[in-house]
Design an enzyme around this catalytic site. Structure first.
Site, PDB file in Angstrom:
ATOM      1  N   HIS A 169       0.820  -1.211   0.000  1.00 12.38           N
ATOM      2  CA  HIS A 169       0.000   0.000   0.000  1.00 12.38           C
ATOM      3  C   HIS A 169       0.858   1.267   0.000  1.00 12.38           C
ATOM      4  O   HIS A 169       0.450   2.287  -0.557  1.00 12.38           O
ATOM      5  CB  HIS A 169      -0.960  -0.014   1.196  1.00 12.38           C
TER       6      HIS A 169
ATOM      7  N   HIS B 126      -8.009  -7.826  -7.341  1.00  9.04           N
ATOM      8  CA  HIS B 126      -8.345  -8.649  -6.163  1.00  9.04           C
ATOM      9  C   HIS B 126      -8.518  -7.665  -5.006  1.00  9.04           C
ATOM     10  O   HIS B 126      -7.588  -7.445  -4.219  1.00  9.04           O
ATOM     11  CB  HIS B 126      -7.217  -9.627  -5.830  1.00  9.04           C
TER      12      HIS B 126
ATOM     13  N   SER C  48      -6.788  -1.782  -0.286  1.00  8.42           N
ATOM     14  CA  SER C  48      -6.287  -1.079  -1.475  1.00  8.42           C
ATOM     15  C   SER C  48      -7.333  -0.190  -2.163  1.00  8.42           C
ATOM     16  O   SER C  48      -7.002   0.937  -2.543  1.00  8.42           O
ATOM     17  CB  SER C  48      -5.671  -2.066  -2.460  1.00  8.42           C
TER      18      SER C  48
ATOM     19  N   GLU D 245     -13.737  -8.117  -7.073  1.00  3.73           N
ATOM     20  CA  GLU D 245     -13.582  -9.104  -5.993  1.00  3.73           C
ATOM     21  C   GLU D 245     -14.509 -10.281  -6.275  1.00  3.73           C
ATOM     22  O   GLU D 245     -15.691 -10.085  -6.570  1.00  3.73           O
ATOM     23  CB  GLU D 245     -13.914  -8.434  -4.647  1.00  3.73           C
TER      24      GLU D 245
ATOM     25  N   ASP E  23     -14.018 -13.138 -12.047  1.00  4.01           N
ATOM     26  CA  ASP E  23     -12.715 -13.745 -11.834  1.00  4.01           C
ATOM     27  C   ASP E  23     -11.670 -12.713 -12.294  1.00  4.01           C
ATOM     28  O   ASP E  23     -11.807 -12.099 -13.356  1.00  4.01           O
ATOM     29  CB  ASP E  23     -12.595 -15.030 -12.665  1.00  4.01           C
TER      30      ASP E  23
ATOM     31  N   ASP F 186      -3.246  -8.569  -6.920  1.00  3.39           N
ATOM     32  CA  ASP F 186      -2.917  -8.971  -5.553  1.00  3.39           C
ATOM     33  C   ASP F 186      -3.620 -10.285  -5.185  1.00  3.39           C
ATOM     34  O   ASP F 186      -4.488 -10.312  -4.306  1.00  3.39           O
ATOM     35  CB  ASP F 186      -3.364  -7.816  -4.626  1.00  3.39           C
TER      36      ASP F 186
HETATM   37  C1  LIG Z   1      -4.806 -10.423  -0.795  1.00  4.19           C
HETATM   38  S1  LIG Z   1      -6.509 -10.211  -0.845  1.00  4.19           S
HETATM   39  C2  LIG Z   1      -6.722  -8.608  -1.513  1.00  4.19           C
HETATM   40  C3  LIG Z   1      -6.325  -7.475  -0.634  1.00  4.19           C
HETATM   41  C4  LIG Z   1      -6.521  -6.119  -1.245  1.00  4.19           C
HETATM   42  N1  LIG Z   1      -5.952  -6.036  -2.577  1.00  4.19           N
HETATM   43  C5  LIG Z   1      -5.862  -5.072  -0.383  1.00  4.19           C
HETATM   44  O1  LIG Z   1      -4.676  -4.792  -0.619  1.00  4.19           O
HETATM   45  O2  LIG Z   1      -6.514  -4.519   0.485  1.00  4.19           O
HETATM   46  C6  LIG Z   1      -6.970 -11.197  -2.220  1.00  4.19           C
HETATM   47  C7  LIG Z   1      -8.455 -11.126  -2.560  1.00  4.19           C
HETATM   48  O3  LIG Z   1      -8.665 -11.782  -3.807  1.00  4.19           O
HETATM   49  C8  LIG Z   1      -9.925 -12.424  -3.765  1.00  4.19           C
HETATM   50  N2  LIG Z   1      -9.878 -13.445  -4.821  1.00  4.19           N
HETATM   51  C9  LIG Z   1      -9.419 -14.714  -4.763  1.00  4.19           C
HETATM   52  N3  LIG Z   1      -9.456 -15.306  -5.961  1.00  4.19           N
HETATM   53  C10 LIG Z   1      -9.952 -14.363  -6.823  1.00  4.19           C
HETATM   54  C11 LIG Z   1     -10.210 -14.356  -8.222  1.00  4.19           C
HETATM   55  N4  LIG Z   1      -9.973 -15.432  -8.996  1.00  4.19           N
HETATM   56  N5  LIG Z   1     -10.697 -13.221  -8.757  1.00  4.19           N
HETATM   57  C12 LIG Z   1     -10.944 -12.132  -8.001  1.00  4.19           C
HETATM   58  N6  LIG Z   1     -10.725 -12.074  -6.674  1.00  4.19           N
HETATM   59  C13 LIG Z   1     -10.222 -13.193  -6.093  1.00  4.19           C
HETATM   60  C14 LIG Z   1     -10.023 -12.940  -2.355  1.00  4.19           C
HETATM   61  O4  LIG Z   1     -11.373 -13.159  -1.995  1.00  4.19           O
HETATM   62  C15 LIG Z   1      -9.364 -11.821  -1.559  1.00  4.19           C
HETATM   63  O5  LIG Z   1     -10.326 -10.903  -1.101  1.00  4.19           O
END
Ligand SMILES: C[S@@+](CC[C@H](N)C(=O)[O-])C[C@H]1O[C@@H](n2cnc3c(N)ncnc32)[C@H](O)[C@@H]1O
Length: 305
Positions: A18, A41, A105, A123, A148, A169
């Site tokens: 961040h 993500h 983020s 998400e 996705d 991410d």
């Molecule tokens: C590391 S966290 C994200 C944190 C966020 N980027 C932040 O920095 O605050 C990863 C996120 O990706 C989501 N996720 C997992 N697989 C995914 C996919 N195929 N497509 C989109 N989101 C996904 C999870 O539910 C989770 O909320």
């Protein structure tokens, strides 16, 4: 999909990711022209640090807690200057002055963006998506999608503004996700080659990370900055010993800005008594991946203890 960011929000990995995101956004704001932030993500947007999940791991205490927590020492002036956009976003999420919430983020991005800038926050997890919508859905600059990430990445690029930053991410909870991330980045670069990309990755076992770097070197991106922060020696591959970010097309100012803060982040976030370290260097493009070979680098990891 078992990963829930609520357990990890505000940990050392979030701080590194961040802080860099905030520096990139601050750079994009130097020009009046609008930009777009694409967060593939996105998570839920805001995390309560007193929640059951956050309390269970307590990870934020050795992350953001060491910068802004009640026992944190003031930061050296040069570090505070570079971290200002990031810390401003954290303070904005805590209007009462404490550290009760950690912004994810998408919220950090919105807090730093101007009226003309836009955010797409994606998400997949249905519960987290619903929280994300409640958190930022009312902001007219934000669009929330539930695709996705790898599908979203293709359909969202290039952005209309033709300038912006893409944060990738993934949770890295399944085998092959480093490979998947490389493929996703390669596809994204074909659609939006001038975009700034931030790709976060965990460092547990170091061998797959070497292969990941080697593959990144073959993607054909001329400028790839790599920053890594190890909070302990990578002897246990089941632990998050460190993390890294690959930054494609970084602003020219970014390397110096990260260099100014990285040693202090390491000093504050290192696990007690373990071999912490940091790395800031460029991944040199290589025409093809030599069997078992690693990409050339300009500087090696500095291990501090
Ligand atoms: C590391 S966290 C994200 C944190 C966020 N980027 C932040 O920095 O605050 C990863 C996120 O990706 C989501 N996720 C997992 N697989 C995914 C996919 N195929 N497509 C989109 N989101 C996904 C999870 O539910 C989770 O909320």
């Amino acid at each position: 999909m078992n990963y829930r960011h609520a357990y990890h929000a505000g940990n050392f990995a979030d701080v590194l990711k961040h802080a860099v995101l905030a520096l990139v956004i601050a750079y994009l704001k130097r020009k009046e022209a609008p930009f777009r932030v694409i967060d593939t993500h996105a998570g839920t947007g805001r995390y309560r640090l007193t929640s059951e999940e956050a309390a269970k791991t307590g990870e934020w205490k050795s992350g953001i807690g060491r910068l802004l927590g009640p026992d944190a020492q003031p930061l050296p002036a040069g570090v505070a200057r570079q971290l200002r956009p990031y810390l401003d976003a954290i303070r904005a999420a805590n209007p009462d002055g404490g550290l009760d919430f950690y912004p994810g983020s998408p919220l950090i991005a919105l807090s730093l963006m101007r009226p003309q800038d836009t955010l797409v926050a994606n998400e997949l997890h249905p519960e987290d998506l619903s929280r994300l919508r409640s958190c930022i859905g009312g902001d007219r600059r934000a669009k929330v999608t539930g695709l996705d990430a790898w599908v979203a990445l293709k359909s969202l690029l290039p952005p209309r503004e033709r300038r912006g930053v893409v944060l990738v991410d993934p949770p890295f909870e399944e085998a092959g996700e480093l490979e998947r991330a490389c493929t996703g980045l390669a596809q994204a670069l074909k659609r939006f080659s001038t975009g700034i990309y931030l790709l976060w990755y965990p460092i547990k076992d170091v061998k797959p990370i070497g292969r990941f770097h080697a593959r990144l070197a073959t993607l054909g991106a001329p400028k790839m900055l790599r920053v890594e922060l190890m909070i302990e020696r990578a002897t246990n591959p089941d632990r998050l010993n460190g993390c890294g970010l690959v930054i494609v097309n970084p602003p020219y100012t970014l390397e110096g800005e990260i260099a100014a803060v990285l040693p202090e982040l390491e000093r504050r976030m290192a696990a007690r008594g373990a071999g912490s370290g940091n790395r800031l260097d460029w991944i040199e493009p290589s025409p093809a991946q030599a069997p078992g070979g690693a990409p050339q680098i300009k500087r090696r990891m500095r291990t501090s203890r």
